[in-house]
Design an enzyme around this catalytic site. Structure first.
Site, PDB file in Angstrom:
ATOM      1  N   THR A   1       0.879  -9.934 -37.132  1.00  0.00           N
ATOM      2  CA  THR A   1       0.827 -10.653 -35.853  1.00  0.00           C
ATOM      3  C   THR A   1       2.064 -11.530 -35.658  1.00  0.00           C
ATOM      4  OG1 THR A   1      -1.554 -10.696 -36.164  1.00  0.00           O
ATOM      5  CG2 THR A   1      -0.673 -12.106 -34.426  1.00  0.00           C
ATOM      6  N   GLU A   2       2.462 -11.658 -34.397  1.00  0.00           N
ATOM      7  CA  GLU A   2       3.632 -12.473 -34.038  1.00  0.00           C
ATOM      8  C   GLU A   2       3.237 -13.434 -32.915  1.00  0.00           C
ATOM      9  OE1 GLU A   2       6.699  -9.643 -33.070  1.00  0.00           O
ATOM     10  OE2 GLU A   2       6.761  -8.912 -35.150  1.00  0.00           O
TER      11      GLU A   2
ATOM     12  N   GLU B 295      -8.677  -8.869 -37.517  1.00  0.00           N
ATOM     13  CA  GLU B 295      -8.783  -7.406 -37.784  1.00  0.00           C
ATOM     14  C   GLU B 295      -9.252  -6.660 -36.542  1.00  0.00           C
ATOM     15  OE1 GLU B 295      -7.736  -7.021 -40.843  1.00  0.00           O
ATOM     16  OE2 GLU B 295      -8.204  -9.014 -41.575  1.00  0.00           O
TER      17      GLU B 295
HETATM   18  C1  LIG Z   1      -7.850 -17.502 -38.893  1.00  0.00           C
HETATM   19  C2  LIG Z   1      -6.949 -16.350 -38.546  1.00  0.00           C
HETATM   20  C3  LIG Z   1      -6.372 -15.607 -39.561  1.00  0.00           C
HETATM   21  C4  LIG Z   1      -5.478 -14.577 -39.257  1.00  0.00           C
HETATM   22  N1  LIG Z   1      -4.862 -13.891 -40.291  1.00  0.00           N
HETATM   23  C5  LIG Z   1      -3.916 -12.953 -39.995  1.00  0.00           C
HETATM   24  C6  LIG Z   1      -3.160 -12.318 -41.043  1.00  0.00           C
HETATM   25  O1  LIG Z   1      -3.370 -12.573 -42.240  1.00  0.00           O
HETATM   26  N2  LIG Z   1      -2.178 -11.444 -40.693  1.00  0.00           N
HETATM   27  C7  LIG Z   1      -1.912 -11.131 -39.389  1.00  0.00           C
HETATM   28  O2  LIG Z   1      -1.026 -10.315 -39.146  1.00  0.00           O
HETATM   29  N3  LIG Z   1      -2.621 -11.698 -38.377  1.00  0.00           N
HETATM   30  C8  LIG Z   1      -3.607 -12.604 -38.644  1.00  0.00           C
HETATM   31  N4  LIG Z   1      -4.313 -13.214 -37.625  1.00  0.00           N
HETATM   32  C9  LIG Z   1      -4.023 -12.854 -36.256  1.00  0.00           C
HETATM   33  C10 LIG Z   1      -5.096 -11.994 -35.618  1.00  0.00           C
HETATM   34  O3  LIG Z   1      -5.088 -10.721 -36.196  1.00  0.00           O
HETATM   35  C11 LIG Z   1      -4.828 -11.983 -34.102  1.00  0.00           C
HETATM   36  O4  LIG Z   1      -5.137 -13.279 -33.628  1.00  0.00           O
HETATM   37  C12 LIG Z   1      -5.632 -10.932 -33.392  1.00  0.00           C
HETATM   38  O5  LIG Z   1      -5.156  -9.642 -33.697  1.00  0.00           O
HETATM   39  C13 LIG Z   1      -5.615 -11.116 -31.869  1.00  0.00           C
HETATM   40  O6  LIG Z   1      -4.315 -11.235 -31.389  1.00  0.00           O
HETATM   41  P1  LIG Z   1      -3.916 -12.466 -30.460  1.00  0.00           P
HETATM   42  O7  LIG Z   1      -4.383 -13.710 -31.095  1.00  0.00           O
HETATM   43  O8  LIG Z   1      -2.475 -12.356 -30.145  1.00  0.00           O
HETATM   44  O9  LIG Z   1      -4.762 -12.267 -29.136  1.00  0.00           O
HETATM   45  P2  LIG Z   1      -4.399 -11.324 -27.905  1.00  0.00           P
HETATM   46  O10 LIG Z   1      -4.111  -9.952 -28.367  1.00  0.00           O
HETATM   47  O11 LIG Z   1      -3.387 -11.994 -27.063  1.00  0.00           O
HETATM   48  O12 LIG Z   1      -5.799 -11.307 -27.138  1.00  0.00           O
HETATM   49  C14 LIG Z   1      -6.242 -12.364 -26.312  1.00  0.00           C
HETATM   50  C15 LIG Z   1      -7.533 -11.913 -25.636  1.00  0.00           C
HETATM   51  O13 LIG Z   1      -7.263 -10.763 -24.811  1.00  0.00           O
HETATM   52  C16 LIG Z   1      -8.116  -9.695 -25.192  1.00  0.00           C
HETATM   53  N5  LIG Z   1      -7.411  -8.420 -25.087  1.00  0.00           N
HETATM   54  C17 LIG Z   1      -6.184  -8.102 -25.567  1.00  0.00           C
HETATM   55  N6  LIG Z   1      -5.908  -6.820 -25.308  1.00  0.00           N
HETATM   56  C18 LIG Z   1      -6.976  -6.307 -24.663  1.00  0.00           C
HETATM   57  C19 LIG Z   1      -7.319  -5.013 -24.142  1.00  0.00           C
HETATM   58  N7  LIG Z   1      -6.494  -3.973 -24.256  1.00  0.00           N
HETATM   59  N8  LIG Z   1      -8.520  -4.866 -23.546  1.00  0.00           N
HETATM   60  C20 LIG Z   1      -9.396  -5.915 -23.450  1.00  0.00           C
HETATM   61  N9  LIG Z   1      -9.145  -7.134 -23.922  1.00  0.00           N
HETATM   62  C21 LIG Z   1      -7.946  -7.336 -24.527  1.00  0.00           C
HETATM   63  C22 LIG Z   1      -8.487  -9.984 -26.638  1.00  0.00           C
HETATM   64  O14 LIG Z   1      -9.694  -9.338 -27.005  1.00  0.00           O
HETATM   65  C23 LIG Z   1      -8.609 -11.494 -26.632  1.00  0.00           C
HETATM   66  O15 LIG Z   1      -9.876 -11.860 -26.164  1.00  0.00           O
HETATM   67  C24 LIG Z   1      -5.214 -14.244 -37.915  1.00  0.00           C
HETATM   68  C25 LIG Z   1      -5.833 -14.969 -36.886  1.00  0.00           C
HETATM   69  C26 LIG Z   1      -6.682 -16.016 -37.183  1.00  0.00           C
HETATM   70  C27 LIG Z   1      -7.301 -16.785 -36.069  1.00  0.00           C
END
Ligand SMILES: Cc1cc2nc3c(=O)[nH]c(=O)nc-3n(C[C@H](O)[C@H](O)[C@H](O)COP(=O)(O)OP(=O)(O)OC[C@H]3O[C@@H](n4cnc5c(N)ncnc54)[C@H](O)[C@@H]3O)c2cc1C
Lengths: 83, 387
Positions: free
Chosen positions: B128-129, B362
């Site tokens: 993630t970024e 995940e």
């Molecule tokens: C405690 C914690 C630990 C983490 N650990 C890791 C780690 O070890 N390594 C790592 O790489 N990442 C990690 N993450 C990141 C995590 O994997 C991401 O937060 C997650 O994949 C969601 O991405 P985002 O936060 O950018 O949300 P976004 O992708 O921006 O999503 C925001 C909202 O929009 C919705 N959305 C997005 N796209 C769609 C679509 N196509 N259709 C419908 N709805 C959509 C989502 O469901 C969400 O409700 C961690 C996050 C947390 C909170």
């Protein structure tokens, strides 16, 4: 050869995600590029090939180009089985 | 050769040890970890010594060689005691360990898995970024070849255990095709900034990682060039989901136990609150949901054991459902505790916060729903027969 191709064809066809029920997939078609499979399909395919043909796909051997059409997968499995 | 009976009793013994370890060594410190915002180093070291960090991996690489079901049950035990300790298992064993096992070279496996198992080192998974989450194939971190090396530039965010990890699996892009690299923390150009102010995962050492012209030798590429999607990352997330599915059962089960215990001790209107039918309604729902979630996890585990291709979707379903019910059960557990449920003196306050995260990591709930919907649209379609 036929058995392998048939088995692979059956697996791929049973995993196509297409709303048009008449969608056809030829053995040379790249199902990734055509958007006919979903994201988990690739590793499902790897698990299937390893289990079904008792081969090991992982490590450094996987060239993605091998895994995008029925014909390419068939050749890959054949080459692994003759190794 | 050990007999199947010996193997079963070895697994059973490890599960019992995990239960004892969780109860005696993890649970009593969980609140302190959460409040201090870190998992203690001595606990991490003990988890490594016990083999829990790579519990599912083969013994030849320093793991315990557990089958998927026993691994899940061990994950539940640790997760019931402390979510961040469970998260450590998810990261080390599922995201990093299984990925190296499946796609690493023999040298990479020997070196980096041994490092986790025996040398007190930790890995982290950096996908993630700041600008890229669900749309993971759009990562902006780049790599380019320079002689025999690769140069990485970009920023990662939300990397669990990134703040203390010794190496990271970094997903980077070149010409719209992504590759995974193993980057060491102390390489020039790597800057790690711990993340604070989090709702949950406070003890999971989350970090942002900046990569500025980081030079990675060729032998640190994991998998082939361009194989990150769907293969290497797909493997990591599939194993991650299985672990998180059990993490959901763990939170729900811990919430249920807390809510039952509280309901049987708290008196209002001259009766134990457990006697009120509306409170029993919440308890009854919780029991049914947890049994269902655990059944899904067990089924996914059995399919994984057989290497059945359906295991991947069953794992996704189990993760989605158990994350969902963990939030519901934890919410009801807070409700049963009344005002006390809003205080960190009671574990349900922490469980409630931790449960929310499972619906985001995940793959968010919405992304999981779409994956499951596509599966359903394919699997349950019957071509209408002509009239
Ligand atoms: C405690 C914690 C630990 C983490 N650990 C890791 C780690 O070890 N390594 C790592 O790489 N990442 C990690 N993450 C990141 C995590 O994997 C991401 O937060 C997650 O994949 C969601 O991405 P985002 O936060 O950018 O949300 P976004 O992708 O921006 O999503 C925001 C909202 O929009 C919705 N959305 C997005 N796209 C769609 C679509 N196509 N259709 C419908 N709805 C959509 C989502 O469901 C969400 O409700 C961690 C996050 C947390 C909170």
């Amino acid at each position: 050869m036929h058995d392998i191709a048939d088995t692979i064809r059956q697996f791929v066809h049973s995993h196509l995600v297409a709303f048009d029920a008449d969608t056809k997939l030829a053995d040379d078609d790249n199902f990734f590029e055509l958007g006919l499979v979903d994201s988990p399909f690739a590793i499902q395919l790897v698990a299937f090939l390893e289990e079904r043909f008792q081969i090991r796909v992982g490590d450094q051997e996987l060239d993605v180009a091998n895994f995008n059409s029925i014909n390419r997968i068939t050749s890959y499995v054949q080459s692994k089985r003759t190794q | 050769m050990t007999s199947p009976d010996d193997e079963r009793s070895r697994h059973q013994h490890i599960l019992e040890e995990a239960r004892r370890f969780a109860h005696e060594e993890v649970r009593p410190r969980a609140r302190d970890f959460d409040e201090r915002g870190e998992l203690a180093r001595d606990l991490i070291a003990k988890m490594a010594t016990q083999g829990f960090l790579l519990a599912r991996l083969p013994q030849q690489y320093g793991g315990l060689g557990l089958d998927p079901v026993t691994y899940g049950l061990v994950t539940e035990e640790i997760g019931k005691a402390c979510c961040s300790s469970r998260a450590l298992m998810t990261v080390e064993c599922s995201l990093v360990g299984e990925t190296l096992l499946a796609w690493g070279t023999e040298d990479q496996k020997r070196r980096w898995l041994q490092a986790i198992a025996k040398e007190g080192k930790l890995g982290a998974f950096a996908l993630t970024e700041p600008e890229i989450g669900s749309d993971a194939r759009g990562v902006k971190t780049t790599f380019e070849a320079r002689g025999d090396d690769y140069i990485l530039n970009g920023r990662k965010k939300w990397t669990s255990f990134g703040a203390i990890a010794d190496f990271f699996l970094v997903v980077a892009m070149k010409d719209s095709s992504a590759t995974v690299f193993l980057v060491e923390r102390d390489q020039p150009g790597v800057r790690v900034t711990p993340m604070k102010g989090l709702l949950a995962g406070r003890a999971a050492h989350l970090a942002e990682i900046e990569l500025e012209n980081v030079c990675v030798p060729k032998d640190r590429m994991v998998g082939k060039p361009g194989s990150a999607f769907p293969y290497v990352v797909g493997t990591a997330l599939d194993h991650g989901r299985y672990s998180v599915a059990w993490g959901g059962v763990a939170i729900a089960q811990a919430s249920l136990e807390a809510m039952v215990t509280y309901a049987r001790t708290r008196t209002q209107f001259g009766q134990k609150i457990a006697e009120f039918q509306l409170v029993q309604g919440m308890i009854g729902e919780a029991v049914a949901k947890i049994h269902a979630a655990r059944a899904l996890c067990l089924r996914a585990g059995e399919l994984r054991q057989r290497r059945d291709p359906d295991a991947i979707m069953e794992t996704t379903i189990a993760k989605h459902f158990s994350a969902q019910i963990a939030m519901e059960v934890a919410t009801d557990a807070v409700q049963v505790h009344g005002g006390n449920g809003c205080s960190s003196s009671y574990p349900v306050e922490r469980l409630f916060r931790e449960a929310k995260v499972l619906n985001i990591i995940e793959g968010t709930a919405q992304i999981q729903q779409q994956m499951i919907a596509k599966y359903g649209l394919r699997k349950y379609y019957h071509r209408p027969s002509p009239e």
